[in-house]
Scaffold this active site. Structure first.
Site, mmCIF file in Angstrom:
data_model
loop_
_atom_site.group_PDB
_atom_site.id
_atom_site.type_symbol
_atom_site.label_atom_id
_atom_site.label_comp_id
_atom_site.label_asym_id
_atom_site.label_seq_id
_atom_site.Cartn_x
_atom_site.Cartn_y
_atom_site.Cartn_z
ATOM 1 N N GLY A 44 0.707 -1.356 -0.015
ATOM 2 C CA GLY A 44 0.107 -0.043 0.039
ATOM 3 C C GLY A 44 0.806 1.386 0.007
ATOM 4 O O GLY A 44 0.578 2.263 -0.684
ATOM 5 N N CYS A 45 1.865 1.205 0.686
ATOM 6 C CA CYS A 45 2.806 2.452 0.936
ATOM 7 C C CYS A 45 3.670 2.796 -0.425
ATOM 8 O O CYS A 45 3.703 3.749 -0.814
ATOM 9 C CB CYS A 45 3.673 2.352 2.061
ATOM 10 S SG CYS A 45 3.114 2.200 3.732
ATOM 11 N N THR A 46 4.000 1.679 -1.102
ATOM 12 C CA THR A 46 4.476 1.748 -2.485
ATOM 13 C C THR A 46 3.456 2.482 -3.541
ATOM 14 O O THR A 46 3.781 3.228 -4.290
ATOM 15 C CB THR A 46 4.947 0.342 -2.914
ATOM 16 O OG1 THR A 46 5.968 0.032 -1.944
ATOM 17 C CG2 THR A 46 5.584 0.257 -4.303
#
Length: 145
Positions: A44-46
Site C-alpha cells: 500500500g505504501c508503495t
C-alpha cells in the site's frame, strides 16, 4: 484522531532521505502536502508513493511541496526512494515525534493520513480515508479547487 482543519501545523525539524535537515518553516509561503504512511516498501505504501511520483510534475507546476513521513530511518528511505525513483523527500521520523505531534501514531508506525498545510502553516485539508492508488490525484483535486 487526526488534527483538524484550521489547526496550526506543528513545527518539526528532522532528517530527510539524503540526511538533510528539514523543518516545516523551510516551506513558509508554500502549500505543503505531508503524507504519513506506515512502512517503506510495503504494497500500500508503495502504491501511495508511486501515485505521488507519477503526479509530481503537476505538484511542481502548482508550486506544492510533497513530503512523505514514516518512522523508517534514512537508509530505509534511501533504498525505497532509489527502488521507485521517488522525486520528493521522505522524512525519517525515527523517534515518532512528528507522528505523535500530528496525532497519527498507530502503535509503532504512522497511520495513513495526509495533511495539506497552507502557506501560513495552517492545516487546510485532512485525508484520513486514503485510496493508495489514486491518492495523489485525490489531493490534487482538492488543492486545485
Amino acid at each position: 484522531m487526526p488534527l483538524s482543519v484550521g489547526t496550526t501545523a506543528p513545527s518539526f525539524t528532522v532528517k530527510d532521505t539524503q540526511g538533510n535537515t528539514v523543518s516545516l518553516s523551510d516551506f513558509s509561503g508554500k502549500t505543503v502536502v505531508m503524507y504519513f504512511y506506515p512502512k517503506d516498501d510495503t504494497p500500500g505504501c508503495t502504491k501511495q508513493a508511486c501515485s505521488f511520483r507519477d503526479n509530481y510534475t503537476e505538484y511542481q507546476g502548482k508550486d506544492i511541496v510533497v513530503l512523505g513521513v514514516s518512522m523508517d530511518d534514512e537508509a530505509s528511505h534511501q533504498k525505497f526512494t532509489e527502488k521507485y525513483s521517488l522525486p520528493f523527500p521522505l522524512l525519517a521520523d525515527t523517534d515518532g515525534a512528528i507522528t505523535k505531534a500530528y496525532d497519527v501514531e498507530g502503535g509503532g508506525y504512522a497511520k495513513r493520513v495526509t495533511y495539506v498545510i497552507d502557506g501560513q502553516g495552517v492545516i487546510s485539508h485532512v485525508d484520513a480515508a486514503v485510496k493508495t492508488e489514486t491518492h495523489a490525484q485525490d489531493i490534487l483535486a482538492f488543492v486545485g479547487s
